[in-house]
Design an enzyme around this catalytic site. Sequence first.
Site, mmCIF file in Angstrom:
data_model
loop_
_atom_site.group_PDB
_atom_site.id
_atom_site.type_symbol
_atom_site.label_atom_id
_atom_site.label_comp_id
_atom_site.label_asym_id
_atom_site.label_seq_id
_atom_site.Cartn_x
_atom_site.Cartn_y
_atom_site.Cartn_z
ATOM 1 N N GLY A 17 0.814 -1.200 0.000
ATOM 2 C CA GLY A 17 0.000 0.000 0.000
ATOM 3 C C GLY A 17 0.854 1.258 0.000
ATOM 4 O O GLY A 17 2.053 1.225 0.285
ATOM 5 N N GLY B 185 0.212 -5.286 0.619
ATOM 6 C CA GLY B 185 -1.013 -5.266 -0.164
ATOM 7 C C GLY B 185 -0.905 -5.987 -1.494
ATOM 8 O O GLY B 185 -1.913 -6.432 -2.046
ATOM 9 N N ASP C 115 -1.346 -8.103 7.101
ATOM 10 C CA ASP C 115 -2.796 -7.973 6.961
ATOM 11 C C ASP C 115 -3.225 -8.469 5.584
ATOM 12 O O ASP C 115 -2.617 -9.393 5.071
ATOM 13 C CB ASP C 115 -3.237 -6.529 7.247
#
Length: 357
Positions: free
Chosen positions: A70, A118, A149
């Site tokens: 990201g 990401g 994540d």
Amino acid sequence: MNAPMTEPDLIVRREGAAGVIRLNRPKAINAMTLEMARGIEAALDQFAADPDIALVLVEGAGERGLCAGGDIRSLYDSARSGGDLGKVFWREEYITNARIAKYPKPYVAFMDGLVMGGGVGIAAHGSHRIVTEKTRISMPEVGIGFFPDVGGTFLLSRAPGEIGTYFGLTGETMNGADALYAQFADAYVPSQAWAELRAALTQVAADAHADNVRGIIARFTETPEAGPAQRNAELIAALFGADTIEEIVAALAHHGSDFAQVTSDTLHGKSPTSLKVTLKLLRMAREASSLEQCLVNEYRAALQVFESADFVEGIRAAVIDKDRNPQWHPARIEQVTPEIVAAYFVDRGADELTFPG
């Protein structure tokens, strides 16, 4: 004279029977912005509804990699100013991650070069994940006060033995061979064969299904030598099997191998809070029944991270000032209390992550 047209950060187009999504910020190794994430979601809508599209193909522009994660500089600016970019970006990103895992058409991700954070989210949940001799996959978030994540805890928790625990806590890089072993990828294809494979994928019949696509990829697939994590799998299992960071650190400290010493030094550079939160998320993911459940847990933790001092400090040290000397708070593992960790796992009420029906 007209100025040359600037290409968009995300290129979405049809090539034969393939719906192509190309991340197009090569100078930033295709780091993903909120607008790009929204563009991917819109492209998935478009391709799912088009009967002439047989598969989705995801790739990155340039020679350096698919996606460096990201756009953390924007997240840093938002966190410092009290903005809500993290809340909005992660919500939309995580919903797309879950959608990719259940996408109704073959989803081919070309994981060449760097695939970080990401980038893992838009690639490693796909049905056909291709790596090469240039692949370098990592989830290094513990080094910036965050945690793996985008469903990373789901993926890591399902790697063999304690391989996922090792990669999640250290942020170390997987090569293509270790990505296969860790179940982050499905096929190893030499990068020089990609152009021919890509052409074959765009030429499939519009009604082709997953087995057709798998067969095409298999024609170009090779078997690499075992990667370093696989070669150390038994040692990693012995050192990373505990359920507390304190026990893992102690195991590393008391082991005489060079591997243990290097790994111990690596952990001591990470955010102590992130280490504890990451390990708890990984152990919760091991018991979770679905990717969505893991994403809900990650989103709860992410909202707390966005309020933490470590996230801003970690990005400052790694990206802004680049001094590689973050001052974590708390500074030591033993100072991270159960109460601090618990704040990352509370029900968020109206802010809970939910998925479209």
